[in-house]
Design a protein around this motif. Structure first.
Motif, PDB file in Angstrom:
ATOM      1  N   ASN A 178       0.859  -1.185   0.000  1.00 12.05           N
ATOM      2  CA  ASN A 178       0.000   0.000   0.000  1.00 12.05           C
ATOM      3  C   ASN A 178       0.901   1.243   0.000  1.00 12.05           C
ATOM      4  OD1 ASN A 178      -1.748   2.078   0.528  1.00 12.05           O
ATOM      5  ND2 ASN A 178      -2.464   1.294   2.494  1.00 12.05           N
ATOM      6  N   GLU A 180       0.333   4.164   0.286  1.00  9.29           N
ATOM      7  CA  GLU A 180       0.017   5.173   1.302  1.00  9.29           C
ATOM      8  C   GLU A 180       0.846   4.971   2.566  1.00  9.29           C
ATOM      9  OE1 GLU A 180      -4.176   5.675   2.006  1.00  9.29           O
ATOM     10  OE2 GLU A 180      -4.368   6.939   0.240  1.00  9.29           O
ATOM     11  N   GLU A 181       1.281   3.720   2.812  1.00  6.68           N
ATOM     12  CA  GLU A 181       2.128   3.485   3.987  1.00  6.68           C
ATOM     13  C   GLU A 181       3.465   4.199   3.838  1.00  6.68           C
ATOM     14  OE1 GLU A 181       2.511  -0.691   4.880  1.00  6.68           O
ATOM     15  OE2 GLU A 181       0.344  -0.899   4.838  1.00  6.68           O
ATOM     16  N   ASP A 187       5.313  11.463   5.509  1.00  5.88           N
ATOM     17  CA  ASP A 187       4.493  12.511   6.098  1.00  5.88           C
ATOM     18  C   ASP A 187       4.841  12.703   7.573  1.00  5.88           C
ATOM     19  OD1 ASP A 187       2.137  14.298   5.776  1.00  5.88           O
ATOM     20  OD2 ASP A 187       1.335  13.018   7.351  1.00  5.88           O
TER      21      ASP A 187
ATOM     22  N   MET B  84      -1.023  13.994   7.962  1.00  2.00           N
ATOM     23  CA  MET B  84      -2.168  13.560   7.184  1.00  2.00           C
ATOM     24  C   MET B  84      -2.713  12.242   7.713  1.00  2.00           C
ATOM     25  SD  MET B  84      -2.341  13.617   3.138  1.00  2.00           S
ATOM     26  CE  MET B  84      -3.373  12.639   2.104  1.00  2.00           C
ATOM     27  N   PHE B  86      -4.569   9.166   6.152  1.00  2.00           N
ATOM     28  CA  PHE B  86      -4.806   8.677   4.798  1.00  2.00           C
ATOM     29  C   PHE B  86      -6.130   7.949   4.696  1.00  2.00           C
ATOM     30  CE2 PHE B  86      -0.374   9.517   4.967  1.00  2.00           C
ATOM     31  CZ  PHE B  86      -0.033   9.910   3.684  1.00  2.00           C
ATOM     32  N   GLN B  87      -6.616   7.881   3.468  1.00  2.00           N
ATOM     33  CA  GLN B  87      -7.908   7.236   3.242  1.00  2.00           C
ATOM     34  C   GLN B  87      -7.878   5.772   3.662  1.00  2.00           C
ATOM     35  OE1 GLN B  87      -9.352   7.629  -0.765  1.00  2.00           O
ATOM     36  NE2 GLN B  87     -11.404   7.048  -0.175  1.00  2.00           N
ATOM     37  N   SER B  88      -6.776   5.090   3.375  1.00  2.56           N
ATOM     38  CA  SER B  88      -6.659   3.682   3.772  1.00  2.56           C
ATOM     39  C   SER B  88      -6.092   3.559   5.187  1.00  2.56           C
ATOM     40  CB  SER B  88      -5.747   2.948   2.804  1.00  2.56           C
ATOM     41  OG  SER B  88      -4.410   3.363   2.980  1.00  2.56           O
ATOM     42  N   ALA B  90      -3.359   3.619   6.292  1.00  2.00           N
ATOM     43  CA  ALA B  90      -1.924   3.368   6.133  1.00  2.00           C
ATOM     44  C   ALA B  90      -1.230   3.140   7.470  1.00  2.00           C
ATOM     45  CB  ALA B  90      -1.252   4.511   5.360  1.00  2.00           C
ATOM     46  N   VAL B  91      -1.893   2.420   8.351  1.00  2.00           N
ATOM     47  CA  VAL B  91      -1.251   2.037   9.610  1.00  2.00           C
ATOM     48  C   VAL B  91      -0.181   0.998   9.271  1.00  2.00           C
ATOM     49  CG1 VAL B  91      -1.667   0.857  11.805  1.00  2.00           C
ATOM     50  CG2 VAL B  91      -3.308   2.519  10.964  1.00  2.00           C
ATOM     51  N   PHE B  92       1.009   1.132   9.864  1.00  3.10           N
ATOM     52  CA  PHE B  92       2.092   0.204   9.526  1.00  3.10           C
ATOM     53  C   PHE B  92       1.791  -1.167  10.123  1.00  3.10           C
ATOM     54  CE2 PHE B  92       4.484   4.357  10.096  1.00  3.10           C
ATOM     55  CZ  PHE B  92       4.298   4.721   8.778  1.00  3.10           C
ATOM     56  N   PRO B  93       1.601  -2.186   9.276  1.00  2.00           N
ATOM     57  CA  PRO B  93       1.092  -3.468   9.783  1.00  2.00           C
ATOM     58  C   PRO B  93       2.084  -4.234  10.656  1.00  2.00           C
ATOM     59  CG  PRO B  93       1.611  -3.626   7.454  1.00  2.00           C
ATOM     60  CD  PRO B  93       1.778  -2.189   7.829  1.00  2.00           C
ATOM     61  N   ASP B 137      -3.606  -5.767  12.951  1.00  2.00           N
ATOM     62  CA  ASP B 137      -4.579  -6.765  12.494  1.00  2.00           C
ATOM     63  C   ASP B 137      -5.491  -7.241  13.616  1.00  2.00           C
ATOM     64  OD1 ASP B 137      -2.677  -8.164  13.825  1.00  2.00           O
ATOM     65  OD2 ASP B 137      -2.256  -9.616  12.246  1.00  2.00           O
ATOM     66  N   ARG B 151      -1.446   9.010  15.447  1.00  6.08           N
ATOM     67  CA  ARG B 151      -0.113   9.053  14.864  1.00  6.08           C
ATOM     68  C   ARG B 151       0.182  10.429  14.262  1.00  6.08           C
ATOM     69  NH1 ARG B 151       0.912   4.800  10.141  1.00  6.08           N
ATOM     70  NH2 ARG B 151      -0.334   6.313   8.999  1.00  6.08           N
ATOM     71  N   ASP B 163      -7.990  12.703   4.491  1.00  3.07           N
ATOM     72  CA  ASP B 163      -8.432  12.341   3.149  1.00  3.07           C
ATOM     73  C   ASP B 163      -9.572  11.336   3.254  1.00  3.07           C
ATOM     74  OD1 ASP B 163      -8.671  11.890   0.482  1.00  3.07           O
ATOM     75  OD2 ASP B 163      -6.773  10.837   0.235  1.00  3.07           O
TER      76      ASP B 163
END
Lengths: 283, 366
Positions: A178, A180-181, A187, B84, B86-88, B90-93, B137, B151, B163
């Motif tokens: 992804n 965005e990550e 960011d 920002m 993000f729409q998804s 974008a958390v670091f898994p 998860d 964050r 977003d």
């Protein structure tokens, strides 16, 4: 009566209950037998107390001892592991970098580059072997170097055919990244390098492990290309076994192979354990 | 918290992709310190591109973005005091909730002890106390969003960008989050800029809204103004429901326009200040919100009345929409509050009059 009806219903396998269909079970067992019977036979006969090794004549460990004392065999074994280790490390680095290049950047002639990169996978091994031999002779690669530098030619040849596999696996992994990550990391203040180290490489790790595993195995058991690039002093395990078998299949060969199988299994198990741990961390 | 000093000035920003695509077209906006600002528009209107330029992921083709007076157009995203969500999300898994929130502080070289305190504060701000050790998860979508929020907020940015933050949540949770976001924004006092295509979201949360269409900003105003005084047909149509009627200008008498419309009949309305006086004979659009129509009752002196018949109705619980067909065959949507008697009475009428006050009729330039 109601109870009986319910039991009947439970016994009928559902459309996806493959493990409960006799036919499919037979296929499953059959494929396991065909896959592993030769290997198990090889392991069993490594303990056979017979020089000719055709009929079982009782248990012994003496061929393990003999194999361990066979300097030529041990040398070949160490050579193989050295080549596999070095070529795996370099293949993973090159493969990962290629994967990132193809995933991230747009450049002219990208498609031809991508195709050319995958070429070593599809070219017949025998052609690769001959080509490598011709190449090393043409550039006058020295053959009288001291160990481990005399393994250079074989190692380079192994890197050539294993790094495309690493690149393909890592590329496939990156396709599901992804973006965005990556943007989120930047960011939050991370530089390009920090993003690579903290976000992208951890994501690639399962692909890197799988790629390394494949590269290691490919290198360890390669015969054809190694045969063409090895000199008289640089014998690898498969080539040594081949030369031993030309005289007779003694349990010594079986014993040496069994040790190799054991090493491969341990190596694979560790890699899989590492991968499952990292996938628990992530997705 | 709010004042009129612009924290962010977007001046004449254009973004082109390739030769043919202009995603953002000469946009100028001033965003005030401490305000909750929304960029609203249909998909493909350039709102996300504009947000990405503010964040630093895209560089404007023309124009400048000024943060507190300093040009940041070319500053990379990691050097901007702007964060920002993000729409998804974008958390670091591969990182725990704690490490996710701590990441921005860690790369900035904040001392360890300080990180711990700040992360805990941020987590409690988004009501995720006790979740620090969890992995992404093990979280629901709403919780992951809170992690993304924490964050970004832990960095104490000058501006927080969001977003489409609510688009992935279910309706119930979305409503709760809307309320929570506004509350959060008021409590931290950070300027929020949200991108959304959902007008309800923008109306309920934002202090001011910029409505965008095809890369341009059509109107920037407070939600009430946007709803009651849209400045163009696009905004009127995009925000809420509205009935549009074509009208012809008969003549202008000073500020008063005499108009002729086949649905509304003869109307004389004052010309809006922002609009140039239209020439007699030209076409303009009139608009009336569905809830500004009344059914039955007495017509006041200033009311327009339209005879028609009900063709259909749709029930929405608290209110119903009636579809009225006038004599000329125009379909008019009328919104009525549902009382015990209202609908059944109206239902029976085959022919009826609907009324609306003249002051509720809007004149829209094309």
């Amino acid at each position: 009566m109601a109870l009986f009806a319910r039991r009947r219903l439970e016994e009928r396998p559902g459309p996806l209950a493959y493990h409960r269909r006799l036919f499919l079970r037979l296929i499953f067992v059959g494929s396991l037998v065909f896959l592993y019977a030769p290997i198990i036979t090889l392991i069993i006969f490594s303990f056979n107390n017979s020089r000719r090794n055709i009929v079982w004549r009782g248990f012994t460990l003496k061929y393990y001892e003999k194999a361990l004392n066979n300097d030529g065999l041990i040398e070949a074994f160490v050579n193989s592991l050295t080549i596999a280790g070095v070529s795996t490390v370099i293949s993973v680095i090159l493969g990962a970098m290629t994967a990132i290049l193809l995933w991230r950047f747009r450049f002219p002639f990208k498609a031809p580059v991508e195709g050319a990169m995958a070429l070593p996978i599809v070219i017949p091994e025998i052609c690769m072997g001959v080509a490598m031999m011709a190449f090393f002779i043409r550039i006058g690669w020295p053959t009288d170097l001291i160990w481990p530098f005399n393994l250079g030619a074989i190692t380079i040849a192994h890197i050539t055919f294993s790094y495309p596999f690493v690149a393909m696996i890592v590329r496939a992994r990156l396709a599901s990244f992804n973006r965005e990550e990556e943007e989120a990391a930047k960011d939050l203040g991370a530089s390009e390098w920090q993003t690579m180290r903290d976000i992208i490489i951890p994501f690639m790790t399962p692909g890197l492990v799988a790629g390394a595993l494949l590269a290691f195995t490919l290198s360890l058991d390669d015969f054809v290309i190694t045969f063409f690039t090895s000199g008289p002093d640089t014998v690898t395990f498969p080539i040594k076994v081949y030369s031993m078998v030309r005289f007779s299949v003694t349990p010594e060969v079986n014993a040496a192979s069994t040790v190799l199988i054991a090493i491969t299994i341990v190596f694979t198990a560790v890699a899989m354990w590492l991968q499952s741990r990292s996938s628990q961390d992530g997705r | 918290m709010q004042n009129d000093k612009p924290i962010l000035s977007i001046s004449g920003v254009t973004k082109r992709f390739g030769a043919s695509v202009t995603a953002v077209d000469d946009v100028s906006l001033d965003i005030r310190e401490g305000e909750f600002f929304a960029l609203l528009g249909p998909s493909g209107c350039g709102k996300t591109t504009l947000l990405r330029m503010i964040a630093g992921f895209e560089v404007p083709s023309e124009g400048a973005i000024l943060l507190e007076g300093a040009d940041i157009s070319a500053t990379p995203p990691n050097r901007r005091p702007i964060n920002m969500v993000f729409q998804s999300y974008a958390v670091f898994p591969h990182m725990s909730v704690f490490d996710n929130v701590a990441y921005g502080l860690k790369v900035a070289g904040t001392p360890r002890g300080e990180i711990r305190a700040k992360v805990e504060e941020a987590l409690s701000l988004v009501k995720l106390d006790g979740f620090a050790a969890r992995k992404p998860d093990q979280l629901s979508g709403g919780q992951r969003q809170r992690v993304a929020l924490a964050r970004a907020l832990v960095k104490r940015p000058k501006i927080l960008l969001l977003d489409e933050p609510l688009s992935a949540l279910d309706a119930k949770l979305r409503e709760a989050m809307q309320l929570e976001l506004t509350r959060l924004q008021k409590s931290v006092g950070i300027t929020f800029i949200i991108v959304t295509h959902d007008q309800g979201e923008a109306l309920s949360m934002a202090d001011r809204i910029a409505v965008m269409e095809a890369g341009r900003v059509r109107q920037v105003a407070e939600p009430e103004v946007l709803y009651s005084r849209p400045n163009c047909r696009f905004v009127a149509d995009f925000i809420g429901k509205i009935n549009l009627f074509m009208a012809r200008v008969v003549r202008a008498e000073g500020d008063l326009l005499h108009l002729e419309s086949d649905a509304l009949g003869h109307v004389d309305l004052p010309c809006p200040e922002a609009m140039a006086h239209p020439a007699p004979g030209s076409q303009i659009t009139l608009a009336v919100r569905p809830e500004n129509f009344r059914l039955g009752g007495e017509a006041g002196a200033d009311d327009l009345h339209i005879p028609g018949r009900i063709t259909d109705h749709a029930y929405f619980g608290g209110h119903s929409s009636l579809f009225v067909e006038d004599k000329a065959g125009n379909s008019i949507t009328v919104s009525v509050q549902n009382g015990p008697s209202m609908l059944s009475e109206a239902d029976k009428c085959d022919s009826l009059h609907i009324f609306c006050s003249k002051k509720d009729v809007l004149i829209l330039p094309e």
